[in-house]
Write a protein that holds these residues in place. Structure first.
Motif, PDB file in Angstrom:
ATOM      1  N   LEU A 170      54.851  62.783  -8.713  1.00 59.55           N
ATOM      2  CA  LEU A 170      55.988  63.700  -8.563  1.00 59.55           C
ATOM      3  C   LEU A 170      55.581  65.131  -8.893  1.00 59.55           C
ATOM      4  CD1 LEU A 170      58.803  61.584 -10.264  1.00 59.55           C
ATOM      5  CD2 LEU A 170      58.520  62.005  -7.822  1.00 59.55           C
ATOM      6  N   TYR A 171      54.860  65.279  -9.986  1.00 58.60           N
ATOM      7  CA  TYR A 171      54.430  66.615 -10.418  1.00 58.60           C
ATOM      8  C   TYR A 171      53.568  67.277  -9.344  1.00 58.60           C
ATOM      9  CZ  TYR A 171      52.194  70.311 -13.104  1.00 58.60           C
ATOM     10  OH  TYR A 171      51.718  71.528 -13.517  1.00 58.60           O
ATOM     11  N   LYS A 172      52.593  66.538  -8.854  1.00 54.47           N
ATOM     12  CA  LYS A 172      51.673  67.062  -7.838  1.00 54.47           C
ATOM     13  C   LYS A 172      52.448  67.503  -6.593  1.00 54.47           C
ATOM     14  CE  LYS A 172      47.807  65.255  -5.156  1.00 54.47           C
ATOM     15  NZ  LYS A 172      46.919  64.102  -5.013  1.00 54.47           N
ATOM     16  N   ARG A 173      53.382  66.677  -6.149  1.00 55.36           N
ATOM     17  CA  ARG A 173      54.162  67.003  -4.949  1.00 55.36           C
ATOM     18  C   ARG A 173      55.100  68.184  -5.189  1.00 55.36           C
ATOM     19  NH1 ARG A 173      55.892  60.861  -3.259  1.00 55.36           N
ATOM     20  NH2 ARG A 173      53.860  60.173  -2.476  1.00 55.36           N
ATOM     21  N   CYS A 174      55.742  68.209  -6.344  1.00 55.97           N
ATOM     22  CA  CYS A 174      56.703  69.288  -6.633  1.00 55.97           C
ATOM     23  C   CYS A 174      56.031  70.642  -6.784  1.00 55.97           C
ATOM     24  CB  CYS A 174      57.505  68.967  -7.896  1.00 55.97           C
ATOM     25  SG  CYS A 174      58.735  67.681  -7.652  1.00 55.97           S
ATOM     26  N   MET A 175      54.802  70.655  -7.244  1.00 55.19           N
ATOM     27  CA  MET A 175      54.109  71.925  -7.450  1.00 55.19           C
ATOM     28  C   MET A 175      53.641  72.556  -6.133  1.00 55.19           C
ATOM     29  SD  MET A 175      54.354  72.698 -10.613  1.00 55.19           S
ATOM     30  CE  MET A 175      56.011  72.116 -10.331  1.00 55.19           C
ATOM     31  N   LYS A 176      53.722  71.798  -5.034  1.00 53.97           N
ATOM     32  CA  LYS A 176      53.364  72.344  -3.725  1.00 53.97           C
ATOM     33  C   LYS A 176      54.420  73.320  -3.225  1.00 53.97           C
ATOM     34  CE  LYS A 176      50.688  68.376  -2.161  1.00 53.97           C
ATOM     35  NZ  LYS A 176      50.646  67.243  -1.217  1.00 53.97           N
ATOM     36  N   ARG A 177      55.651  73.162  -3.719  1.00 52.17           N
ATOM     37  CA  ARG A 177      56.761  74.028  -3.308  1.00 52.17           C
ATOM     38  C   ARG A 177      57.379  74.650  -4.553  1.00 52.17           C
ATOM     39  NH1 ARG A 177      60.368  69.961  -0.013  1.00 52.17           N
ATOM     40  NH2 ARG A 177      61.915  71.485  -0.594  1.00 52.17           N
ATOM     41  N   ASN A 178      57.778  75.902  -4.447  1.00 52.16           N
ATOM     42  CA  ASN A 178      58.337  76.612  -5.603  1.00 52.16           C
ATOM     43  C   ASN A 178      59.847  76.825  -5.441  1.00 52.16           C
ATOM     44  OD1 ASN A 178      58.375  77.929  -8.037  1.00 52.16           O
ATOM     45  ND2 ASN A 178      57.827  79.904  -7.165  1.00 52.16           N
ATOM     46  N   ASN A 179      60.546  75.833  -4.898  1.00 51.60           N
ATOM     47  CA  ASN A 179      61.975  76.023  -4.642  1.00 51.60           C
ATOM     48  C   ASN A 179      62.835  74.954  -5.312  1.00 51.60           C
ATOM     49  OD1 ASN A 179      61.220  73.873  -3.063  1.00 51.60           O
ATOM     50  ND2 ASN A 179      62.452  74.487  -1.309  1.00 51.60           N
ATOM     51  N   ARG A 180      62.399  74.440  -6.432  1.00 57.40           N
ATOM     52  CA  ARG A 180      63.134  73.393  -7.149  1.00 57.40           C
ATOM     53  C   ARG A 180      63.888  74.030  -8.308  1.00 57.40           C
ATOM     54  NH1 ARG A 180      62.063  68.593  -4.078  1.00 57.40           N
ATOM     55  NH2 ARG A 180      59.909  68.698  -3.392  1.00 57.40           N
ATOM     56  N   PRO A 181      65.220  74.223  -8.171  1.00 55.84           N
ATOM     57  CA  PRO A 181      65.984  74.918  -9.215  1.00 55.84           C
ATOM     58  C   PRO A 181      65.839  74.293 -10.606  1.00 55.84           C
ATOM     59  CG  PRO A 181      67.355  74.595  -7.279  1.00 55.84           C
ATOM     60  CD  PRO A 181      66.069  73.854  -7.031  1.00 55.84           C
ATOM     61  N   LEU A 182      65.781  72.972 -10.679  1.00 54.10           N
ATOM     62  CA  LEU A 182      65.714  72.315 -11.986  1.00 54.10           C
ATOM     63  C   LEU A 182      64.349  72.465 -12.662  1.00 54.10           C
ATOM     64  CD1 LEU A 182      67.736  69.046 -11.271  1.00 54.10           C
ATOM     65  CD2 LEU A 182      68.529  71.150 -12.355  1.00 54.10           C
ATOM     66  N   LEU A 183      63.333  72.924 -11.923  1.00 56.82           N
ATOM     67  CA  LEU A 183      62.001  73.093 -12.504  1.00 56.82           C
ATOM     68  C   LEU A 183      61.697  74.543 -12.860  1.00 56.82           C
ATOM     69  CD1 LEU A 183      59.819  70.703 -10.311  1.00 56.82           C
ATOM     70  CD2 LEU A 183      60.960  70.234 -12.487  1.00 56.82           C
ATOM     71  N   LYS A 184      62.677  75.413 -12.696  1.00 59.64           N
ATOM     72  CA  LYS A 184      62.452  76.848 -12.926  1.00 59.64           C
ATOM     73  C   LYS A 184      62.274  77.191 -14.407  1.00 59.64           C
ATOM     74  CE  LYS A 184      62.868  78.410  -8.687  1.00 59.64           C
ATOM     75  NZ  LYS A 184      61.759  78.926  -7.954  1.00 59.64           N
ATOM     76  N   GLY A 185      62.931  76.472 -15.281  1.00 60.26           N
ATOM     77  CA  GLY A 185      62.836  76.799 -16.711  1.00 60.26           C
ATOM     78  C   GLY A 185      61.987  75.791 -17.452  1.00 60.26           C
ATOM     79  N   GLY A 186      61.041  76.266 -18.207  1.00 58.46           N
ATOM     80  CA  GLY A 186      60.241  75.374 -19.037  1.00 58.46           C
ATOM     81  C   GLY A 186      59.047  74.779 -18.309  1.00 58.46           C
ATOM     82  N   ASN A 187      58.430  73.809 -18.948  1.00 54.95           N
ATOM     83  CA  ASN A 187      57.266  73.116 -18.426  1.00 54.95           C
ATOM     84  C   ASN A 187      57.708  72.123 -17.344  1.00 54.95           C
ATOM     85  OD1 ASN A 187      55.345  71.020 -18.068  1.00 54.95           O
ATOM     86  ND2 ASN A 187      54.430  71.449 -20.054  1.00 54.95           N
ATOM     87  N   PRO A 188      57.300  72.318 -16.084  1.00 51.93           N
ATOM     88  CA  PRO A 188      57.767  71.446 -14.996  1.00 51.93           C
ATOM     89  C   PRO A 188      57.456  69.966 -15.211  1.00 51.93           C
ATOM     90  CG  PRO A 188      56.674  73.373 -14.094  1.00 51.93           C
ATOM     91  CD  PRO A 188      56.461  73.407 -15.572  1.00 51.93           C
ATOM     92  N   LYS A 189      56.298  69.662 -15.767  1.00 56.64           N
ATOM     93  CA  LYS A 189      55.950  68.251 -15.985  1.00 56.64           C
ATOM     94  C   LYS A 189      56.848  67.631 -17.044  1.00 56.64           C
ATOM     95  CE  LYS A 189      51.903  65.373 -15.760  1.00 56.64           C
ATOM     96  NZ  LYS A 189      50.429  65.369 -15.709  1.00 56.64           N
ATOM     97  N   ALA A 190      57.145  68.381 -18.097  1.00 54.86           N
ATOM     98  CA  ALA A 190      58.043  67.890 -19.149  1.00 54.86           C
ATOM     99  C   ALA A 190      59.463  67.722 -18.605  1.00 54.86           C
ATOM    100  CB  ALA A 190      58.040  68.849 -20.339  1.00 54.86           C
ATOM    101  N   VAL A 191      59.892  68.655 -17.752  1.00 50.73           N
ATOM    102  CA  VAL A 191      61.221  68.553 -17.135  1.00 50.73           C
ATOM    103  C   VAL A 191      61.293  67.311 -16.251  1.00 50.73           C
ATOM    104  CG1 VAL A 191      62.824  69.649 -15.505  1.00 50.73           C
ATOM    105  CG2 VAL A 191      61.691  71.035 -17.248  1.00 50.73           C
ATOM    106  N   LEU A 192      60.262  67.085 -15.443  1.00 52.01           N
ATOM    107  CA  LEU A 192      60.235  65.897 -14.588  1.00 52.01           C
ATOM    108  C   LEU A 192      60.284  64.616 -15.409  1.00 52.01           C
ATOM    109  CD1 LEU A 192      57.634  66.866 -11.844  1.00 52.01           C
ATOM    110  CD2 LEU A 192      60.018  66.205 -11.464  1.00 52.01           C
TER     111      LEU A 192
END
Length: 193
Positions: free
Chosen positions: A130-152
């Motif tokens: 999930l992390y690898k796929r989500c980092m390909k795009r920068n348009n995920r509102p819920l991943l904007k704040g904080g560490n994206p991997k921790a949020v996921l």
């Protein structure tokens, strides 16, 4: 089904039977962002000869805003209300494959609509995928704040028990999407009409 030959050969008769069954409900893909709902959904629809719908794209068209803009202007509660209305409308349409947003199935009213009018399939994936796929795009509102991997990870902990209520669970790994599509077709063909 570990090889491409198995994936391509197995579903031919199954696909025809799946498409022609009368009264079948829309196929609704649920799961966390990055699970592959849109990419797998497009391929599944193509394999079955069904239309493909993306709930997020339909919401953006209806609101004339991108999902991040909608979140920023109106907040998540307003987004979920609009999402519920769009999904309810789509579930009234003839059989198709529908990819939903990651939070759609968490809304109890949306979940009930999908249970009544659709066949839900949870595309489950591991954190690293999930992390690898989500980092390909920068348009995920819920991943904007904080560490994206921790949020996921937090979202997985909160949402996976809810996604587990889906009619079917399919693991979405790192392999080709055709393997996931074949697994979905096999699972759908084993369901009783």
């Amino acid at each position: 089904m570990n090889t491409k030959n198995d994936v391509r050969a197995a579903p031919k008769a199954t696909k025809a039977a799946l498409v022609k069954r009368p009264g079948d409900k829309p196929i609704v893909l649920v799961g966390l962002m990055g699970a592959g709902k849109s990419s797998v959904g497009r391929r599944l629809a193509q394999e079955l000869g069904l239309p493909f719908k993306d709930a997020d794209a339909e919401i953006e068209a209806a609101a004339n805003l991108s999902i991040p803009e909608f979140f920023e202007l109106h907040g998540e509660p307003a987004f979920r209300e609009g999402e519920r209305k769009v999904i309810a409308r789509l579930l009234k349409e003839p059989r198709h494959v529908l990819a939903t947003g990651g939070g759609a199935f968490l809304d109890t009213k949306t979940q009930a609509l999908i249970a009544k009018k659709g066949c839900s399939i949870w595309l489950r994936a591991e954190l690293d995928i999930l992390y690898k796929r989500c980092m390909k795009r920068n348009n995920r509102p819920l991943l904007k704040g904080g560490n994206p991997k921790a949020v996921l990870k937090k979202l997985m902990d909160e949402r996976y028990p809810v996604y587990a209520k889906a009619d079917i669970t399919i693991d979405s790994g790192e392999g080709p999407h055709e393997i996931v599509v074949a697994k979905i077709i096999a699972a759908l063909s084993s369901l009783k009409v």
